[in-house]
Design a protein around this motif. Structure first.
Motif, mmCIF file in Angstrom:
data_model
loop_
_atom_site.group_PDB
_atom_site.id
_atom_site.type_symbol
_atom_site.label_atom_id
_atom_site.label_comp_id
_atom_site.label_asym_id
_atom_site.label_seq_id
_atom_site.Cartn_x
_atom_site.Cartn_y
_atom_site.Cartn_z
ATOM 1 N N ALA A 27 0.809 -1.233 0.000
ATOM 2 C CA ALA A 27 0.000 0.000 0.000
ATOM 3 C C ALA A 27 0.834 1.272 0.000
ATOM 4 N N ALA A 31 -0.743 5.281 -0.029
ATOM 5 C CA ALA A 31 -0.304 6.086 1.128
ATOM 6 C C ALA A 31 0.409 7.345 0.643
ATOM 7 N N SER A 35 -0.918 11.175 1.198
ATOM 8 C CA SER A 35 -0.072 12.070 2.029
ATOM 9 C C SER A 35 0.422 13.268 1.234
ATOM 10 N N SER A 55 -0.275 -3.738 5.649
ATOM 11 C CA SER A 55 -0.655 -2.435 5.088
ATOM 12 C C SER A 55 -1.634 -1.724 6.001
ATOM 13 N N ARG A 58 0.123 -0.234 8.933
ATOM 14 C CA ARG A 58 0.931 0.940 8.598
ATOM 15 C C ARG A 58 0.073 2.162 8.295
ATOM 16 N N ILE A 59 -1.014 1.932 7.559
ATOM 17 C CA ILE A 59 -1.920 3.036 7.213
ATOM 18 C C ILE A 59 -2.498 3.647 8.500
ATOM 19 N N GLU A 60 -2.825 2.755 9.426
ATOM 20 C CA GLU A 60 -3.354 3.200 10.727
ATOM 21 C C GLU A 60 -2.289 4.015 11.472
ATOM 22 N N ASP A 62 0.242 5.586 10.310
ATOM 23 C CA ASP A 62 0.552 6.852 9.628
ATOM 24 C C ASP A 62 -0.610 7.852 9.719
ATOM 25 N N LEU A 64 -3.517 7.590 8.318
ATOM 26 C CA LEU A 64 -4.167 7.777 7.012
ATOM 27 C C LEU A 64 -5.448 6.957 6.880
ATOM 28 N N ALA A 65 -5.845 6.282 7.983
ATOM 29 C CA ALA A 65 -6.941 5.314 7.889
ATOM 30 C C ALA A 65 -8.265 5.961 7.468
ATOM 31 N N VAL A 68 -7.358 6.240 3.444
ATOM 32 C CA VAL A 68 -6.961 5.051 2.672
ATOM 33 C C VAL A 68 -7.680 3.828 3.245
ATOM 34 N N VAL A 70 -8.094 -0.020 3.299
ATOM 35 C CA VAL A 70 -7.403 -1.256 2.924
ATOM 36 C C VAL A 70 -8.444 -2.377 2.904
#
Ligand code: SAM
Length: 251
Positions: A27, A31, A35, A55, A58-60, A62, A64-65, A68, A70
């Motif tokens: 992902a 991401a 970003s 993924s 990581r998205i969480e 960062d 970004l959940a 993004v 998943v």
């Protein structure tokens, strides 16, 4: 930052587009797009559990959940019709990319999608053929080199006059080769109608490397004792000759 290949893919995503990255693995692409502010939101689709969980975590992490999503699923099953403007499918074989597009189209998942950004690892001709048959205009082709491998990236657009534009694009008369028109069109599907019109060092590098692979295959066949070895080797030699002729006529 993104690798050279992923960054060339990201470049071809229209600014502001809601994106689905199918077969997203890590992902990284969605991401980055979100970003960097290039996409307002994205879907990362993946069939395998391992990459999917990594993924999502990581998205969480960062933060970004909210932008993004998943999702686990086969191909375009992870998006609803009208949910995204751009679909990216990268890092798979051309046959798999074409079959994902075909199944997605049949399920209405390409409705509202304006741009496809596709990066087949092999079988680029199958992707170009699908786009041409389904009335998607092949707008951009790029080649990038990463870690000694050459990657083609294709961007296609849904345009009202796609068929007319494609007809002009796949008119192979600019190729000064003594071959039938049908054969020359196949060469455009194989090697890229834009790439052949704008030959550069990367095109030469990619096909030098393909010719080396074909020469290797021909030596392998030579050593095999299968009954059709002679015929198969002849086909490979023909192909080497043809590609050599194309590269020579672009000089
Ligand atoms: N797209 C990323 C890139 O270009 O760096 C990852 C490429 S990775 C080599 C291919 C990924 O596609 C794998 O993670 C694989 O699990 C996934 N994949 C293969 N077939 C798929 C399908 N039918 N639907 C969704 N994902 C798929």
């Amino acid at each position: 930052g993104l690798s050279r290949r992923l960054s060339a893919i990201a470049d071809l995503v229209p600014p502001g587009a809601r994106v689905a990255d199918i077969g997203s693995d890590h992902a990284l692409l969605p991401a980055w797009l979100v970003s960097a502010g290039k996409s307002p939101c994205a879907v990362a689709g993946e069939v395998r559990d391992g990459p999917l969980k990594a993924s999502a975590a990581r998205i969480e992490a960062d933060g970004l959940a909210d932008r993004v999503a998943v999702r686990k699923g086969d191909g375009l099953a992870v998006v609803a019709p009208g949910e995204v403007d751009c679909v990216v499918i990268a890092g798979m074989g051309g046959a798999l990319i074409a079959s994902i597009l075909e199944a997605g189209a049949a399920a209405g998942k390409l409705e509202g999608v304006r741009t496809l950004v596709l990066q087949p690892n092999v079988g680029e001709d199958l992707v170009r053929r699908w786009l041409l048959d389904k009335g998607w205009y092949l707008a951009v082709e790029r080649i990038v080199e990463e870690d000694g491998r050459w990657y083609e990236i294709l961007a296609a657009q849904r345009l009202p006059d796609a068929d007319g534009l494609n007809a002009a694009l796949y008119d192979a008369s600019f190729l000064k080769l003594d071959r039938p028109a049908e054969r020359k069109k196949e060469l455009l599907l194989r090697m890229g109608p834009w790439l052949l019109r704008q030959p550069d060092e990367r095109l030469a590098g990619k096909w030098r490397s393909e010719l080396e692979k074909l020469a290797f295959i021909s030596r392998q066949i030579e050593r095999s004792d299968s009954p059709d070895a002679a015929r198969r080797r002849q086909e490979v030699l023909e192909e080497i000759k043809l590609i050599g002729e194309v590269m020579a006529c672009l000089q």
